[in-house]
Scaffold this active site. Sequence first.
Site, PDB file in Angstrom:
ATOM      1  N   SER A 197       3.225  -1.378  19.502  1.00  0.00           N
ATOM      2  CA  SER A 197       4.134  -0.922  18.451  1.00  0.00           C
ATOM      3  C   SER A 197       4.319  -2.061  17.465  1.00  0.00           C
ATOM      4  O   SER A 197       4.491  -3.215  17.857  1.00  0.00           O
ATOM      5  CB  SER A 197       5.479  -0.549  19.054  1.00  0.00           C
ATOM      6  OG  SER A 197       6.451  -0.480  18.031  1.00  0.00           O
ATOM      7  N   LYS A 199      13.279 -15.561  23.151  1.00  0.00           N
ATOM      8  CA  LYS A 199      13.819 -15.167  21.847  1.00  0.00           C
ATOM      9  C   LYS A 199      13.897 -16.354  20.905  1.00  0.00           C
ATOM     10  O   LYS A 199      13.871 -16.205  19.690  1.00  0.00           O
ATOM     11  CB  LYS A 199      15.197 -14.524  22.009  1.00  0.00           C
ATOM     12  CG  LYS A 199      15.164 -13.121  22.617  1.00  0.00           C
ATOM     13  CD  LYS A 199      14.744 -12.064  21.601  1.00  0.00           C
ATOM     14  CE  LYS A 199      14.518 -10.710  22.267  1.00  0.00           C
ATOM     15  NZ  LYS A 199      13.861  -9.741  21.370  1.00  0.00           N
ATOM     16  N   CYS A 223       9.587  -5.003  22.057  1.00  0.00           N
ATOM     17  CA  CYS A 223      10.868  -5.709  21.861  1.00  0.00           C
ATOM     18  C   CYS A 223      10.907  -7.028  22.606  1.00  0.00           C
ATOM     19  O   CYS A 223      11.725  -7.883  22.320  1.00  0.00           O
ATOM     20  CB  CYS A 223      12.044  -4.899  22.379  1.00  0.00           C
ATOM     21  SG  CYS A 223      11.893  -3.173  22.095  1.00  0.00           S
ATOM     22  N   CYS A 243      15.849  -7.309  30.579  1.00  0.00           N
ATOM     23  CA  CYS A 243      16.571  -8.420  29.941  1.00  0.00           C
ATOM     24  C   CYS A 243      17.809  -8.835  30.726  1.00  0.00           C
ATOM     25  O   CYS A 243      18.240  -9.986  30.640  1.00  0.00           O
ATOM     26  CB  CYS A 243      16.994  -8.036  28.540  1.00  0.00           C
ATOM     27  SG  CYS A 243      15.708  -7.190  27.624  1.00  0.00           S
ATOM     28  N   GLU A 294      10.596   3.079  16.122  1.00  0.00           N
ATOM     29  CA  GLU A 294       9.622   3.177  17.209  1.00  0.00           C
ATOM     30  C   GLU A 294       9.337   4.637  17.567  1.00  0.00           C
ATOM     31  O   GLU A 294       8.188   5.006  17.824  1.00  0.00           O
ATOM     32  CB  GLU A 294      10.131   2.400  18.434  1.00  0.00           C
ATOM     33  CG  GLU A 294       9.027   2.037  19.412  1.00  0.00           C
ATOM     34  CD  GLU A 294       9.426   0.887  20.337  1.00  0.00           C
ATOM     35  OE1 GLU A 294      10.641   0.611  20.473  1.00  0.00           O
ATOM     36  OE2 GLU A 294       8.521   0.269  20.907  1.00  0.00           O
ATOM     37  N   GLU A 323      10.591 -16.312  19.419  1.00  0.00           N
ATOM     38  CA  GLU A 323      10.344 -15.137  18.576  1.00  0.00           C
ATOM     39  C   GLU A 323      10.770 -15.367  17.128  1.00  0.00           C
ATOM     40  O   GLU A 323      10.083 -14.945  16.198  1.00  0.00           O
ATOM     41  CB  GLU A 323      11.094 -13.919  19.134  1.00  0.00           C
ATOM     42  CG  GLU A 323      10.885 -12.654  18.313  1.00  0.00           C
ATOM     43  CD  GLU A 323      11.755 -11.488  18.795  1.00  0.00           C
ATOM     44  OE1 GLU A 323      11.374 -10.866  19.787  1.00  0.00           O
ATOM     45  OE2 GLU A 323      12.803 -11.230  18.183  1.00  0.00           O
ATOM     46  N   GLU A 347       5.180 -15.420  10.014  1.00  0.00           N
ATOM     47  CA  GLU A 347       5.835 -15.286   8.698  1.00  0.00           C
ATOM     48  C   GLU A 347       6.673 -14.010   8.630  1.00  0.00           C
ATOM     49  O   GLU A 347       7.633 -13.933   7.864  1.00  0.00           O
ATOM     50  CB  GLU A 347       4.780 -15.220   7.595  1.00  0.00           C
ATOM     51  CG  GLU A 347       4.106 -16.549   7.313  1.00  0.00           C
ATOM     52  CD  GLU A 347       2.877 -16.380   6.439  1.00  0.00           C
ATOM     53  OE1 GLU A 347       2.679 -15.269   5.906  1.00  0.00           O
ATOM     54  OE2 GLU A 347       2.125 -17.360   6.306  1.00  0.00           O
ATOM     55  N   GLU A 395       7.204   6.002  14.897  1.00  0.00           N
ATOM     56  CA  GLU A 395       5.840   5.485  15.068  1.00  0.00           C
ATOM     57  C   GLU A 395       5.135   6.212  16.215  1.00  0.00           C
ATOM     58  O   GLU A 395       3.965   6.606  16.093  1.00  0.00           O
ATOM     59  CB  GLU A 395       5.883   3.977  15.356  1.00  0.00           C
ATOM     60  CG  GLU A 395       4.496   3.346  15.518  1.00  0.00           C
ATOM     61  CD  GLU A 395       4.572   1.855  15.888  1.00  0.00           C
ATOM     62  OE1 GLU A 395       5.687   1.337  16.123  1.00  0.00           O
ATOM     63  OE2 GLU A 395       3.489   1.226  15.944  1.00  0.00           O
TER      64      GLU A 395
END
Lengths: 164, 589
Positions: B317, B356, B297, B507, B276, B359, B364, B279
């Site tokens: 991101s 999650k 995230c 979180c 990250e 997620e 794919e 990036e």
Amino acid sequence: MGDTSVATQVATKWRKKRGSLIMALHEIQDVKGYVPWEDALEVAKTMNIPLARIYEVLTFYNFFKLEAPGRAVISVCTGTACYLKGNDKVLEEFKKELGINEGESTSDHSFHLQCVRCVGCCGLAPVCVVNGKTYGRVTISDVHNIIDEWRRKIEEEDKELAHG
Amino acid sequence: MVKLKIDNYDVEVTAGTSILEAARSVHIEIPTLCKHPDVDATAGCGICIVKVNGRIMRSCCTPVAEGMEVITSDAELVDVRRTVLKLILSNHPNACLTCIRSGHCELQDLANTFGIKDAPLPNLTKRWPIDDSTKALVLDSSKCILCGRCVEVCQNQQNVWALGYQNRGLATRISPANGINLADSPCIKCGQCSAHCPTGAIVEYDETQKVWDMLNDKDTYTVVQIAPAVRVAIGEEFGFDFGENLTGKTYAALRRMGFNRIFDTNFGADLTIIEEATEFVRRFTQEPETLPMFTSCCPAWVDMLEKYHHDMISHFSTCKSPQSMVGAMAKTYYADKMGLDAAKIKVVSVMPCTAKKWEIVRSEDMSSSGFQDVDVSITTRELARMIKQAGIDFRTLPEEEADNPLGEYSGAGTIFGATGGVMTAALRTAYYYITGQELGELNFSEIEGLEGVKEATVDIAGKKIKIAVAHGTGNIEKVLNTIRQAKENGEELPYHFVEVMACRGGCIAGGGQPRVMLPGQPKPRGITDDIRRKRAQGLFDEDLHAKNRLSHHNKSIQTLYEEYIGKPNGEKAHHLLHTHYTARERYKK
């Protein structure tokens, strides 16, 4: 998917005015007889109101219909006078003849049966109203004839539509 | 200030305070099932009644007034509360023994407190179909007491508007529009509804049996990873204080449960930072038109972006989350290194989060290893359940270490679990990438804490980097609109880098975290700002004392790049550690 141009038009008209969701939904039901899911989605998008809120309103008020009602809407008055004069039995007869409960439509969408509380002509009790036409002093034996009358009207309409 | 008397105690509080809150300041706990400190009063349950100058009123929604005399408990009030409870119970299934919330249920707790021994009223519970369509959350409307907390949270705090009231009177039900399934609605699976629900009406989709089946299968090589926020909350289920960091005990418990390898999502967090930060530096120095960059995230935030903010997709991101990175690395790098058949590896993740669960199957890209990278994602609550089932005495368990190489982590990886943490970790590494030097002060106090949107400007080699940190999805709209407006007017960007976490506090307050009551904790159960602060502190403390506080100094990460991935943001990294986003409709037709 159904045509939602009515919803687009109505929602565009009301979008700038706060608190006008109910007005928009009313207008859609006036035109379509009910508020289809696609139209509610279109109102949500155009008026920038969450769909969850729109359905909170749609399901709170008895007035709003979420499914297409029958073409002939039979309103059986169960106000005090009509009820005492025997409209409860008339209602049962309609249910039996049409094979549906109150608040439901026949599977061919010809008839919708609903109860109303007083239509303002208690002198004629018991009263039924079908698409604006009032029937006074209704008896159980009239039920079959009323249904028959409207079934014929619907058939004629269909014929005209087919030829037109 | 307003002066009043509560149970004959003199109380002085600011105007606008509710009687319920005022009573708390003199150590009087008025019972309630609907009022929660996170949300406005819905006045839904009728339990919090008190006598105000002799008249019975709801204390949650009645503000204090000068000279008020309040009685919070007497024989009559207790009697009325009992009647209200009995009425609620007459419309609630008698299913405590098999309810996942049993022991953590506020209704059960109150029924006990008020000594409801029998249910003399006939039970008229309406049965609704159970909605487990999201495979993340389970909505059982039969157990709903219509307190309205979830609706308040979903609509006003999270601004998701998946849930609403349907119908009215006895037919009222809380569900998505027109009673459709949650999976077909705008629900982002953040689980804040479940974190606030007083009963078992909205709970996590329990997958503990799936994990036991994997552990019991001798041919399966089981790998587990725990998220940063799990370690500072799991203890609450075993009587430890809020925010106590129990990493070592959790590793030990997992090893005793039979996992072949114990890894840490914090390793994945360090890996995420390498990708990250790289990036961000690339976007900042070479592709300014793709700024601001948003962190990615948080799966609930990803879901919201794909459904609500299509114009912002290019600003996201492309880095996968730490959970997904660990999954991908376990089934490729680690399998290769150890000569294991990736087909036989099962990766279990323990997350503070219900989203999650979504997620791991969202696209794919989540099967980049050739297999589903993470096989099952369970919440902290589910792990606690498993530890109890396994008969492990968590309280006295000696601490153990994680396994290598996907177990090593830096302090930067740890703070991923709290609001501001991802941004802090990323800036530490981005600073090094741009300047070749390490930051002096490693914390950015402006972006810590529970303010909904936090802003700061960071000077890196003479360049001013403007950052924002938002948590609670209800706060993000403001940030996005500021960006949109600046773009439209051709003005300078208000931000270069934005961190978003869907849950208030991050979180550590996720939808899958424990919601137990510890002695001395004011009711109601579940998450409050006080608990949020303590859990976040647990993570920031670990970072403060960590030997290594920088992701790019994680030795195992350095080896991983040398041995396997090559360059950050390189070809292999893109295949295994990055993902794509797709604009989707909020409602399935």
